[in-house]
Enzyme design. Sequence first.
Site, PDB file in Angstrom:
ATOM      1  CE  LYS A  12      -0.055   2.045   3.488  1.00 52.45           C
ATOM      2  NZ  LYS A  12       0.078   2.729   4.790  1.00 52.45           N
ATOM      3  N   PRO A  98       9.387  -5.244   3.584  1.00 51.74           N
ATOM      4  CG  PRO A  98      10.570  -3.253   3.279  1.00 51.74           C
ATOM      5  CD  PRO A  98       9.852  -4.323   2.531  1.00 51.74           C
ATOM      6  N   GLY A 102       5.776   1.439   6.555  1.00 52.74           N
ATOM      7  CA  GLY A 102       4.860   2.420   5.971  1.00 52.74           C
ATOM      8  C   GLY A 102       4.198   1.980   4.683  1.00 52.74           C
ATOM      9  CB  ILE A 103       4.749  -0.189   1.991  1.00 51.53           C
ATOM     10  CG1 ILE A 103       5.761  -1.209   2.522  1.00 51.53           C
ATOM     11  CG2 ILE A 103       5.476   1.031   1.456  1.00 51.53           C
ATOM     12  CD1 ILE A 103       6.741  -1.711   1.461  1.00 51.53           C
ATOM     13  N   GLY A 105       2.377  -3.776   4.883  1.00 51.99           N
ATOM     14  CA  GLY A 105       2.519  -5.212   4.627  1.00 51.99           C
ATOM     15  C   GLY A 105       1.592  -6.060   5.483  1.00 51.99           C
ATOM     16  N   GLY A 106       1.563  -5.786   6.776  1.00 50.68           N
ATOM     17  CA  GLY A 106       0.722  -6.579   7.679  1.00 50.68           C
ATOM     18  C   GLY A 106      -0.750  -6.415   7.352  1.00 50.68           C
ATOM     19  CB  SER A 107      -2.805  -3.397   6.633  1.00 43.84           C
ATOM     20  OG  SER A 107      -2.380  -2.735   7.792  1.00 43.84           O
ATOM     21  CB  SER A 108      -1.282  -5.702   2.190  1.00 46.02           C
ATOM     22  OG  SER A 108      -1.669  -6.050   0.899  1.00 46.02           O
ATOM     23  CG  ASP A 140      -3.255   1.637   7.105  1.00 49.17           C
ATOM     24  OD1 ASP A 140      -4.030   2.603   7.249  1.00 49.17           O
ATOM     25  OD2 ASP A 140      -2.020   1.746   7.130  1.00 49.17           O
TER      26      ASP A 140
HETATM   27  P1  ATP Z   1       1.166   0.371   9.623  1.00 49.98           P
HETATM   28  O1  ATP Z   1       1.407   1.776   9.152  1.00 49.98           O
HETATM   29  O2  ATP Z   1      -0.216  -0.155   9.350  1.00 49.98           O
HETATM   30  O3  ATP Z   1       1.680   0.094  11.023  1.00 49.98           O
HETATM   31  P2  ATP Z   1       3.502  -0.613   8.309  1.00 49.98           P
HETATM   32  O4  ATP Z   1       3.574  -0.789   6.858  1.00 49.98           O
HETATM   33  O5  ATP Z   1       4.307   0.525   8.845  1.00 49.98           O
HETATM   34  O6  ATP Z   1       2.003  -0.519   8.650  1.00 49.98           O
HETATM   35  P3  ATP Z   1       3.638  -3.443   8.910  1.00 49.98           P
HETATM   36  O7  ATP Z   1       4.702  -4.064   8.076  1.00 49.98           O
HETATM   37  O8  ATP Z   1       2.245  -3.713   8.542  1.00 49.98           O
HETATM   38  O9  ATP Z   1       3.941  -1.897   9.076  1.00 49.98           O
HETATM   39  O10 ATP Z   1       3.932  -3.883  10.435  1.00 49.98           O
HETATM   40  C1  ATP Z   1       3.330  -3.232  11.530  1.00 49.98           C
HETATM   41  C2  ATP Z   1       3.435  -4.148  12.754  1.00 49.98           C
HETATM   42  O11 ATP Z   1       2.592  -5.274  12.576  1.00 49.98           O
HETATM   43  C3  ATP Z   1       4.830  -4.690  12.999  1.00 49.98           C
HETATM   44  O12 ATP Z   1       5.240  -4.247  14.266  1.00 49.98           O
HETATM   45  C4  ATP Z   1       4.700  -6.210  12.982  1.00 49.98           C
HETATM   46  O13 ATP Z   1       5.353  -6.837  14.054  1.00 49.98           O
HETATM   47  C5  ATP Z   1       3.206  -6.464  13.071  1.00 49.98           C
HETATM   48  N1  ATP Z   1       2.749  -7.583  12.186  1.00 49.98           N
HETATM   49  C6  ATP Z   1       1.859  -8.502  12.485  1.00 49.98           C
HETATM   50  N2  ATP Z   1       1.631  -9.315  11.441  1.00 49.98           N
HETATM   51  C7  ATP Z   1       2.390  -8.904  10.433  1.00 49.98           C
HETATM   52  C8  ATP Z   1       2.584  -9.346   9.091  1.00 49.98           C
HETATM   53  N3  ATP Z   1       1.919 -10.384   8.577  1.00 49.98           N
HETATM   54  N4  ATP Z   1       3.455  -8.663   8.334  1.00 49.98           N
HETATM   55  C9  ATP Z   1       4.111  -7.577   8.830  1.00 49.98           C
HETATM   56  N5  ATP Z   1       3.966  -7.138  10.101  1.00 49.98           N
HETATM   57  C10 ATP Z   1       3.114  -7.783  10.900  1.00 49.98           C
END
Ligand code: ATP
Length: 298
Positions: A12, A98, A102-103, A105-108, A140
Amino acid sequence: MHVSLSATAYAKLNLALHVTGQRADGYHLLDSLVVFTRYGDALSVTAAAEDSFTLSGIYANQVPVTGDNLVLKARDVLRAHYPDLSSAVAIHLEKNLPVASGIGGGSSDAATVLVLLMRLWKISAESADLNRLCLALGADVPMCMHGQIYSGGVIAKGIGEDLQHVQNLPELPLVLINDMTALSTPQIFKNLHKRDNPPLPKLPGLTTISDLCDYLTSTRNDLYAPAASLAPQLPRILNILDDSGAKFTQMSGSGATCLGIYDTIAQAQHAAAQLRHNYPHWFIQATSTVTASALPQL
Ligand code: ATP
């Protein structure tokens, strides 16, 4: 043979992110133009005799394997809502994005697991129910679900639940770059000093990459200043993208991943190859935004 389904969990990207207020419960109100990239995590779900969750990929060791993982939370939330339709499932996540960058990954990942399990378990949720399920997993997740279901971009308002589809955005050649700085989203919001900022300027009809880049120069990422106070190398990373030929650069979400938009896929690929050569330990990826043909159907 057990039925197996797979899909990409797109990254995202917030092309613009305006923070416009804060709710009484502490959640921030946003106005954000969001797109999704073909590059992402790879997820598969397979009907099985018992539940399992396995991980692979370059960033696998950075994600929790316990119930904190958003993949497992998504499985469990869906199962709790549809106990009669769900069954045991083996889930595999190839973690290519990674973490905490900020992209989304977890939400997607969460949105993609919901899509795949709904297909596997033959669940057809009303869109309002689906939005509620997604929001329960994270602010997200609804926009990432939107990215899985529709083509093009989306304007996300509220805390991320109020979504307006954006039609006819051009396909964007992109480079994503992160020097492997993980930033905690709650920490960035804590460092944000001004919360009542103006919303996005009205989106005109945009058909070319130049039109979109012109529009984006009148927008902001209000999380950039608080992110740069924790990651002072961010201005230099944006300069590196500018120097590689990007027409527009910005940080995505709460950082620290930055994006560059290029005129052509070839230019983005060339820039990424050059940057990887110069910064071999960074996350650097050429990609492009998702279009209708790349999308799975619910
Ligand atoms: P956001 O801005 O929504 O926090 P982000 O892109 O900065 O998203 P993500 O990679 O989604 O960060 O990770 C946010 C947190 O979610 C991390 O601290 C991680 O430990 C946790 N997490 C739980 N499940 C996952 C997953 N499948 N992939 C990545 N992170 C995950």
